[in-house]
Design a protein around this motif. Sequence first.
Motif, PDB file in Angstrom:
ATOM      1  N   GLY A 174       0.872  -1.710  -0.214  1.00  0.00           N
ATOM      2  CA  GLY A 174       0.223   0.125  -0.197  1.00  0.00           C
ATOM      3  C   GLY A 174       1.070   1.246   0.076  1.00  0.00           C
ATOM      4  N   THR A 175      -0.033   2.467  -0.216  1.00  0.00           N
ATOM      5  CA  THR A 175       0.777   3.011   0.178  1.00  0.00           C
ATOM      6  C   THR A 175       0.550   4.798   0.963  1.00  0.00           C
ATOM      7  OG1 THR A 175      -0.334   4.547  -1.275  1.00  0.00           O
ATOM      8  CG2 THR A 175       0.525   3.712  -2.560  1.00  0.00           C
ATOM      9  N   TYR A 193       5.058   3.846   4.302  1.00  0.00           N
ATOM     10  CA  TYR A 193       4.729   3.151   3.614  1.00  0.00           C
ATOM     11  C   TYR A 193       6.121   3.486   2.584  1.00  0.00           C
ATOM     12  CZ  TYR A 193       0.377   1.544   4.906  1.00  0.00           C
ATOM     13  OH  TYR A 193      -0.825   1.142   5.455  1.00  0.00           O
ATOM     14  N   ALA A 194       6.374   4.469   2.343  1.00  0.00           N
ATOM     15  CA  ALA A 194       7.766   5.317   1.133  1.00  0.00           C
ATOM     16  C   ALA A 194       9.158   4.495   1.859  1.00  0.00           C
ATOM     17  CB  ALA A 194       7.193   6.927   0.598  1.00  0.00           C
ATOM     18  N   PHE A 195       8.988   4.324   3.312  1.00  0.00           N
ATOM     19  CA  PHE A 195      10.273   4.798   4.050  1.00  0.00           C
ATOM     20  C   PHE A 195      10.792   3.364   3.729  1.00  0.00           C
ATOM     21  CE2 PHE A 195      13.449   4.402   7.205  1.00  0.00           C
ATOM     22  CZ  PHE A 195      14.342   5.466   6.519  1.00  0.00           C
ATOM     23  N   GLY A 252      13.381   3.843 -12.843  1.00  0.00           N
ATOM     24  CA  GLY A 252      14.107   2.795 -13.432  1.00  0.00           C
ATOM     25  C   GLY A 252      13.887   2.306 -11.250  1.00  0.00           C
ATOM     26  N   GLY A 253      14.827   3.039 -10.969  1.00  0.00           N
ATOM     27  CA  GLY A 253      14.811   2.157  -9.288  1.00  0.00           C
ATOM     28  C   GLY A 253      13.648   1.571  -9.049  1.00  0.00           C
ATOM     29  N   ALA A 254      12.138   2.105  -9.471  1.00  0.00           N
ATOM     30  CA  ALA A 254      10.904   2.287  -8.797  1.00  0.00           C
ATOM     31  C   ALA A 254       9.927   0.696  -9.550  1.00  0.00           C
ATOM     32  CB  ALA A 254      10.040   3.371  -8.969  1.00  0.00           C
ATOM     33  N   MET A 255      10.686   0.824 -10.271  1.00  0.00           N
ATOM     34  CA  MET A 255       9.767  -0.094 -11.382  1.00  0.00           C
ATOM     35  C   MET A 255      10.856  -1.991 -10.522  1.00  0.00           C
ATOM     36  SD  MET A 255      10.924   0.162 -15.390  1.00  0.00           S
ATOM     37  CE  MET A 255      10.715  -1.679 -15.428  1.00  0.00           C
ATOM     38  N   PHE A 256      10.896  -1.752  -9.906  1.00  0.00           N
ATOM     39  CA  PHE A 256      11.242  -3.355  -8.698  1.00  0.00           C
ATOM     40  C   PHE A 256      10.585  -3.192  -7.532  1.00  0.00           C
ATOM     41  CE2 PHE A 256      13.925  -6.755  -7.958  1.00  0.00           C
ATOM     42  CZ  PHE A 256      13.833  -7.430  -8.531  1.00  0.00           C
ATOM     43  N   ALA A 257      11.391  -1.987  -7.554  1.00  0.00           N
ATOM     44  CA  ALA A 257      11.380  -1.440  -5.418  1.00  0.00           C
ATOM     45  C   ALA A 257       9.730  -1.533  -5.674  1.00  0.00           C
ATOM     46  CB  ALA A 257      11.714  -0.194  -5.173  1.00  0.00           C
ATOM     47  N   GLU A 258       8.767  -0.681  -6.030  1.00  0.00           N
ATOM     48  CA  GLU A 258       7.192  -1.129  -6.471  1.00  0.00           C
ATOM     49  C   GLU A 258       7.058  -2.611  -6.001  1.00  0.00           C
ATOM     50  OE1 GLU A 258       6.005   2.673  -8.446  1.00  0.00           O
ATOM     51  OE2 GLU A 258       6.803   4.069  -7.882  1.00  0.00           O
ATOM     52  N   THR A 259       7.295  -2.707  -7.202  1.00  0.00           N
ATOM     53  CA  THR A 259       7.024  -4.431  -7.070  1.00  0.00           C
ATOM     54  C   THR A 259       6.479  -5.400  -6.269  1.00  0.00           C
ATOM     55  OG1 THR A 259       7.246  -4.368  -9.495  1.00  0.00           O
ATOM     56  CG2 THR A 259       6.247  -6.084  -9.009  1.00  0.00           C
ATOM     57  N   VAL A 260       7.985  -5.038  -5.483  1.00  0.00           N
ATOM     58  CA  VAL A 260       8.499  -6.303  -4.426  1.00  0.00           C
ATOM     59  C   VAL A 260       8.031  -5.802  -3.488  1.00  0.00           C
ATOM     60  CG1 VAL A 260      10.076  -6.926  -3.355  1.00  0.00           C
ATOM     61  CG2 VAL A 260      10.647  -6.583  -5.125  1.00  0.00           C
ATOM     62  N   PHE A 261       7.567  -4.600  -2.713  1.00  0.00           N
ATOM     63  CA  PHE A 261       6.847  -3.825  -1.849  1.00  0.00           C
ATOM     64  C   PHE A 261       5.007  -4.205  -1.751  1.00  0.00           C
ATOM     65  CE2 PHE A 261      11.228  -3.020  -1.107  1.00  0.00           C
ATOM     66  CZ  PHE A 261      11.787  -4.361   0.145  1.00  0.00           C
ATOM     67  N   GLY A 262       5.152  -3.956  -2.886  1.00  0.00           N
ATOM     68  CA  GLY A 262       3.780  -3.785  -3.305  1.00  0.00           C
ATOM     69  C   GLY A 262       2.994  -2.501  -3.178  1.00  0.00           C
ATOM     70  N   TYR A 263       4.361  -1.347  -3.590  1.00  0.00           N
ATOM     71  CA  TYR A 263       3.351  -0.010  -3.249  1.00  0.00           C
ATOM     72  C   TYR A 263       3.105   0.536  -5.038  1.00  0.00           C
ATOM     73  CZ  TYR A 263       4.988   4.626  -2.007  1.00  0.00           C
ATOM     74  OH  TYR A 263       4.755   5.725  -1.751  1.00  0.00           O
ATOM     75  N   PRO A 264       1.966   1.038  -5.128  1.00  0.00           N
ATOM     76  CA  PRO A 264       1.092   1.252  -6.326  1.00  0.00           C
ATOM     77  C   PRO A 264       2.018   2.127  -6.650  1.00  0.00           C
ATOM     78  CG  PRO A 264      -0.249   1.119  -4.535  1.00  0.00           C
ATOM     79  CD  PRO A 264       0.797   0.893  -4.131  1.00  0.00           C
TER      80      PRO A 264
END
Lengths: 321, 337
Positions: free
Chosen positions: A168-169, A187-189, A259-271
Amino acid sequence: MWQTILRRILIMIPQIILVSILIFMLAQLMPGDPFYGNLNPNSDPATIERLRHAAGLDLPWYQQYFKWIGNVLHGDLGTSYVVNKGWTVTRIIGQRIWPTLSMGIIATILTYFLAITQALVSARNENKWIDRTFIVWNTMTSAVPSFVFYFIMMVLFVYIIPVFPSSGTGIDDTQSFFVNFFSNLRYAFLPALTIALFSTNSIYQYLRSNLLDQQAQDYVRTARAKGVQIKDVFRKHILRNAFLPIASQIGYSITGVLGGAMFAETVFGYPGIGALFVQALSGRDYTVITAVMLLQGILALLGGLLSDIISAWVDPRIRVK
Amino acid sequence: MNEKILDSKNVSVSFRINGELQTALHKISVSIKRGEVLALVGESGSGKSTLAMSIMGLHNAEQTEVTGSITLDGHELIGLTERQFDQYRGVRVGMIFQDPLSSLNPLMKIGEQISEAIVVHDKNAPNLKGHVQRLLTDVGIINPKRVAQQYPHELSGGMRQRVMIAIALSNEPDLIIADEPTTALDATIQAQILDLIKEIQLKKNAGILLITHDLGVVAETADTVAVMYAGQIVEQADVEELFANPKHPYTRSLLRADPSNVSPGEELYAISGTVPALKDMDHSKDLFLQRIPWLSDDVVNATIDEELEVVGDNHFVRGNAWKTFEFLDVTEKGHAK
Ligand SMILES: Nc1ncnc2c1ncn2[C@@H]1O[C@H](COP(=O)(O)OP(=O)(O)OP(=O)(O)O)[C@@H](O)[C@H]1O
Ligand SMILES: [Mg+2]
């Protein structure tokens, strides 16, 4: 100075056009389209044809391009076929961009904070144990494959020591901006910290060797010969010279945020936008894909512009009269 | 005024290289009086800058061992802490370096770089701007106001070196060390900078240690000359005496190799070989003899007196070879006297 900036901005216009054509072509080259596979495999080819025709997908590429770019210029990025079916892409991006932006900013701040403090301590204590510790730690964080690293961070901070939420965000349209702001921080941290730990190494190493390099420069000897104490030479002379190349890098760092967000957001479920892009890619959601790529292209150009402005601002040798 | 402003006795310097101490300077003794210009000459690697850095206390303390005695106006410098040394650097001794571009901070305005030299020794220095401009005027800069606002890259090489000299002069030092101050400049600018240094010598009554390998510069500027080879002084004399009556084969070779001594059409003479590496220096011998091919091994390897021999009024020479051989030059075979 202002003239230079204006000139740089004017140059950006043809660059953006070129980028938009490239992006459009790339999207065209991708196999399949939203109507294959998503529909009932038994559906009538004629129905698919009709849908494709309605979406304009049977026109020659340049006609599709002009139609698309015309709409883009009017703020119409089309509608999503897959990810949020029926939503306008503008609406999807409008919703997803804030979490990515806040995470990107936190990640950038953390990256530079970690890199700078470690590099300063290292350079002042070259080859002492603390310097070596930082070198080993940074080599480790960047040498571990990213999925392992993300996995460790996830397990450690979500399950073993559950200080951070797992997905979540924390942003909710019904809440006020300030409530959203603070609930989003939690959530973002974690994804931001993970990105930061992963990307600190290159800046740390660059800055550390810069600092050591600058310490050996002739102007440092001059300052010492004036009778300036070592610590003041460091503060007044070495720091600024060593930070110079880093300062302009900060501009480019916004280029890497998505670019960095693609992986991190997917893994951490951060839409955010990154996760959106991954979803859109697997669903061949053209309109979303092209919109995100266009955003990335513009970000890259803006990053370059920002870097140039910062360089010109901090380095008198580049400053144009 | 004949007082010695700088007096160094038996100064030896060793660097820790790969954990081992290697001697770069061996028992150097030189002194400079007020108003005197002592030129230090010798090939690259002979240890000239090493001596200068010892006087400034700028060697890395952990990697370097300095022994002997260096006094400045009677105060011993060797063994001072960094903080104590900061009371001398820039105040009692000013230094000018070879490359004025790299020696100035590229990101700092000229004015700031000069005022830093003043403020660091006097936090409440009155009328700083005026002082900076006066210094710039003193070193022959015509528009000091403007130059103070400029950055090093905006100035010419000669102007930058003038700025470096202004920095060195900012606290009216007793001793000025100039390490190859004109090497990076073209010929006309060189002459101007040398004129400036001579002018300073006259006006400020400071001692000047001028490091150079240009004998033309020596002839024009210096009062006394010390010739260095492989970390030692091999000959020292007043400038006229040295040029008229060189004794040591190294001095003679240097004079012969000086391009300004070569008449047109004549082939330029070069000394064969190079200065030995630090680890190959045995300072109990006359090290230059290794480079003279026609000398027999027992002459080359003979142990010599540590002290320089007095051969005339204020004229000193190292070793014995010059007594027994006539050195026409180094490659052509000389003969026994
Ligand atoms: N910090 C140091 N560590 C190790 N060796 C050094 C150091 N500084 C100088 N040396 C060595 O000491 C010797 C003398 O060097 P120095 O720089 O004093 O020579 P120089 O006479 O000034 O030469 P040049 O004309 O090239 O400036 C050289 O062999 C040099 O390699
Ligand atoms: Mg030198």
